[in-house]
Design a protein around this motif. Structure first.
Motif, mmCIF file in Angstrom:
data_model
loop_
_atom_site.group_PDB
_atom_site.id
_atom_site.type_symbol
_atom_site.label_atom_id
_atom_site.label_comp_id
_atom_site.label_asym_id
_atom_site.label_seq_id
_atom_site.Cartn_x
_atom_site.Cartn_y
_atom_site.Cartn_z
ATOM 1 N N TYR A 69 0.832 -1.196 0.000
ATOM 2 C CA TYR A 69 0.000 0.000 0.000
ATOM 3 C C TYR A 69 0.868 1.247 0.000
ATOM 4 C CZ TYR A 69 -3.646 -3.249 1.283
ATOM 5 O OH TYR A 69 -4.515 -4.308 1.285
ATOM 6 N N GLU A 70 0.435 2.258 -0.737
ATOM 7 C CA GLU A 70 1.048 3.568 -0.585
ATOM 8 C C GLU A 70 0.460 4.163 0.689
ATOM 9 O OE1 GLU A 70 1.594 7.924 -2.652
ATOM 10 O OE2 GLU A 70 0.865 6.275 -3.904
ATOM 11 N N VAL A 71 1.311 4.719 1.531
ATOM 12 C CA VAL A 71 0.880 5.268 2.813
ATOM 13 C C VAL A 71 1.433 6.682 2.987
ATOM 14 C CG1 VAL A 71 0.652 3.009 3.937
ATOM 15 C CG2 VAL A 71 2.843 4.235 4.042
ATOM 16 N N LYS A 72 0.795 7.416 3.885
ATOM 17 C CA LYS A 72 1.243 8.772 4.200
ATOM 18 C C LYS A 72 1.362 8.884 5.716
ATOM 19 C CE LYS A 72 -0.013 13.588 3.615
ATOM 20 N NZ LYS A 72 -1.001 14.512 3.070
ATOM 21 N N PRO A 73 2.553 9.261 6.215
ATOM 22 C CA PRO A 73 2.686 9.451 7.672
ATOM 23 C C PRO A 73 1.762 10.575 8.146
ATOM 24 C CG PRO A 73 4.837 9.437 6.585
ATOM 25 C CD PRO A 73 3.807 9.495 5.505
ATOM 26 N N THR A 74 1.158 10.382 9.317
ATOM 27 C CA THR A 74 0.293 11.421 9.893
ATOM 28 C C THR A 74 1.002 12.198 10.993
ATOM 29 O OG1 THR A 74 -0.665 9.947 11.544
ATOM 30 C CG2 THR A 74 -1.793 10.075 9.396
ATOM 31 N N GLY A 75 2.220 11.822 11.284
ATOM 32 C CA GLY A 75 2.997 12.475 12.333
ATOM 33 C C GLY A 75 4.474 12.284 12.062
ATOM 34 N N PRO A 76 5.290 12.624 13.035
ATOM 35 C CA PRO A 76 6.737 12.498 12.845
ATOM 36 C C PRO A 76 7.169 11.042 12.669
ATOM 37 C CG PRO A 76 6.231 13.178 15.098
ATOM 38 C CD PRO A 76 4.934 13.136 14.350
ATOM 39 N N TYR A 77 8.283 10.874 11.969
ATOM 40 C CA TYR A 77 8.850 9.541 11.776
ATOM 41 C C TYR A 77 10.368 9.652 11.833
ATOM 42 C CZ TYR A 77 9.298 11.123 6.912
ATOM 43 O OH TYR A 77 9.594 11.832 5.775
ATOM 44 N N GLU A 78 11.005 8.485 11.976
ATOM 45 C CA GLU A 78 12.458 8.446 12.106
ATOM 46 C C GLU A 78 13.016 7.310 11.273
ATOM 47 O OE1 GLU A 78 13.094 7.814 16.289
ATOM 48 O OE2 GLU A 78 12.324 5.783 16.225
ATOM 49 N N ASN A 79 14.339 7.320 11.064
ATOM 50 C CA ASN A 79 14.999 6.205 10.402
ATOM 51 C C ASN A 79 14.738 4.932 11.194
ATOM 52 O OD1 ASN A 79 16.309 7.615 8.253
ATOM 53 N ND2 ASN A 79 17.805 8.371 9.727
ATOM 54 N N ASP A 85 21.114 1.419 11.981
ATOM 55 C CA ASP A 85 22.131 1.644 13.014
ATOM 56 C C ASP A 85 23.527 1.276 12.534
ATOM 57 O OD1 ASP A 85 20.367 2.679 14.799
ATOM 58 O OD2 ASP A 85 20.293 0.926 16.096
ATOM 59 N N LYS A 86 23.732 0.024 12.218
ATOM 60 C CA LYS A 86 25.059 -0.430 11.803
ATOM 61 C C LYS A 86 25.013 -1.185 10.484
ATOM 62 C CE LYS A 86 26.696 -0.670 16.500
ATOM 63 N NZ LYS A 86 26.852 -1.494 17.660
ATOM 64 N N LYS A 87 23.858 -1.771 10.178
ATOM 65 C CA LYS A 87 23.770 -2.591 8.980
ATOM 66 C C LYS A 87 23.880 -1.770 7.706
ATOM 67 C CE LYS A 87 20.866 -5.845 11.364
ATOM 68 N NZ LYS A 87 19.563 -5.826 11.919
ATOM 69 N N PHE A 88 23.181 -0.638 7.661
ATOM 70 C CA PHE A 88 23.143 0.191 6.457
ATOM 71 C C PHE A 88 23.265 1.663 6.842
ATOM 72 C CE2 PHE A 88 20.475 -3.552 5.568
ATOM 73 C CZ PHE A 88 21.192 -4.101 4.520
ATOM 74 N N PRO A 89 24.444 2.121 7.289
ATOM 75 C CA PRO A 89 24.597 3.531 7.673
ATOM 76 C C PRO A 89 24.155 4.466 6.544
ATOM 77 C CG PRO A 89 26.531 2.284 8.302
ATOM 78 C CD PRO A 89 25.677 1.378 7.443
ATOM 79 N N GLY A 90 23.423 5.512 6.917
ATOM 80 C CA GLY A 90 22.937 6.469 5.932
ATOM 81 C C GLY A 90 21.572 6.138 5.368
#
Length: 139
Positions: A69-79, A85-90
């Protein structure tokens, strides 16, 4: 004001049959560790990443149709710390999480399905994950 991490569009993979306007919320059991109730809802800006999550969810449940599904955040989000953390920096996987709901914009039917060989590889990985009680998921 919260920093915009990614402009999207964003996608969520699941086996749930949803409609435009539905809200995805945290507080449900993890697809990967059913004994865990998740504090966040996860999503990605890569449609094939959401497709992979949907196929894994269907595999683990043993029933259901993988859906994206295409979704839209309704509030703040983070990585998503499970992959960044360590597997895929950036965050090259463009994976995120939010404790706020995600609004379903509509179903996406065009995404790359796993080959039978790739699905078998994931079955083996999931079996190892289930057997490894030390494997951690940041919920």
């Amino acid at each position: 004001m919260t920093e915009t991490l990614d402009e999207g569009p964003f996608f969520h993979g699941t086996i749930a049959d949803l409609r435009a306007g539905d809200l995805l919320v945290a507080g449900y059991r993890s697809n990967y560790r059913p004994e865990m109730v998740m504090n966040h809802i996860y999503f990605t800006a890569l449609v094939d990443g959401a497709g992979l999550a949907a196929e894994i969810a269907a595999e683990l449940a043993g029933v259901g149709t993988p859906r994206v599904y295409e979704v839209k955040p309704t509030g703040p989000y983070e990585n998503d710390p499970n992959v960044t953390d360590k597997k895929f920096p950036g965050n090259p996987t463009r994976s995120y999480r939010s404790s706020a709901p995600l609004k379903v914009m509509g179903e996406v039917t065009e995404w790359t399905r796993l080959t039978p060989e790739a699905l078998e590889m994931w079955r083996e990985r999931l079996a190892r994950l289930k057997a490894d009680s030390s494997a951690q998921i940041i919920n």
